[in-house]
Design a protein around this motif. Structure first.
Motif: not given
Length: 93
Positions: A6-13, A50-55, A82-93
Motif C-alpha cells: 500500500s505504501s508503493h501504491l500511495k506513492e504512485a498515487i 488489474d487496476y494497477i496494471q491498467e494504471g 489516477l482513477d485506476k490507482f484509486y480503484q486499486a486502493e479501494q479494492a485493497a481495503k
C-alpha cells in the motif's frame, strides 16, 4: 523483509496527482516516471491487481504523450491512471 504494497501504491498515487497538476509536458513526464516506479513495485507484489496494471498502461500512454509535448493529452492519460490507482486502493481495503 516485507515491503508494504500500500505504501508503493500511495506513492504512485502521490506522484500521479502531482503529474495531473503539472503545467508542462516535461514536468508531467518527471512525475509519471516516479509514479511508474512505485506502481511497478506495487504490481510486482500484487500481480493479480488489474487496476494497477491498467494504471501502468495509462502512465505509459501519458509518458508517450508528454514526450511528444502534448501536455493536455498526457494529463488526460494521467487522470485515467489516477482513477485506476484509486480503484486499486479501494479494492485493497
Amino acid at each position: 523483509m516485507h515491503t508494504d504494497n500500500s505504501s508503493h501504491l500511495k506513492e504512485a498515487i502521490r506522484h500521479t496527482e502531482e503529474a495531473v497538476r503539472a503545467i508542462d509536458a516535461k514536468t508531467i513526464a518527471q512525475h509519471v516516471e516516479e509514479a511508474k516506479k512505485h506502481a511497478t513495485a506495487a504490481q510486482s507484489e500484487k500481480p493479480e491487481d488489474d487496476y494497477i496494471q491498467e494504471g501502468l498502461e495509462c502512465l505509459d500512454d501519458a509518458l508517450q504523450e508528454s514526450q511528444d509535448d502534448e501536455a493536455d493529452s498526457a494529463r488526460k492519460a494521467v487522470d485515467e491512471a489516477l482513477d485506476k490507482f484509486y480503484q486499486a486502493e479501494q479494492a485493497a481495503k
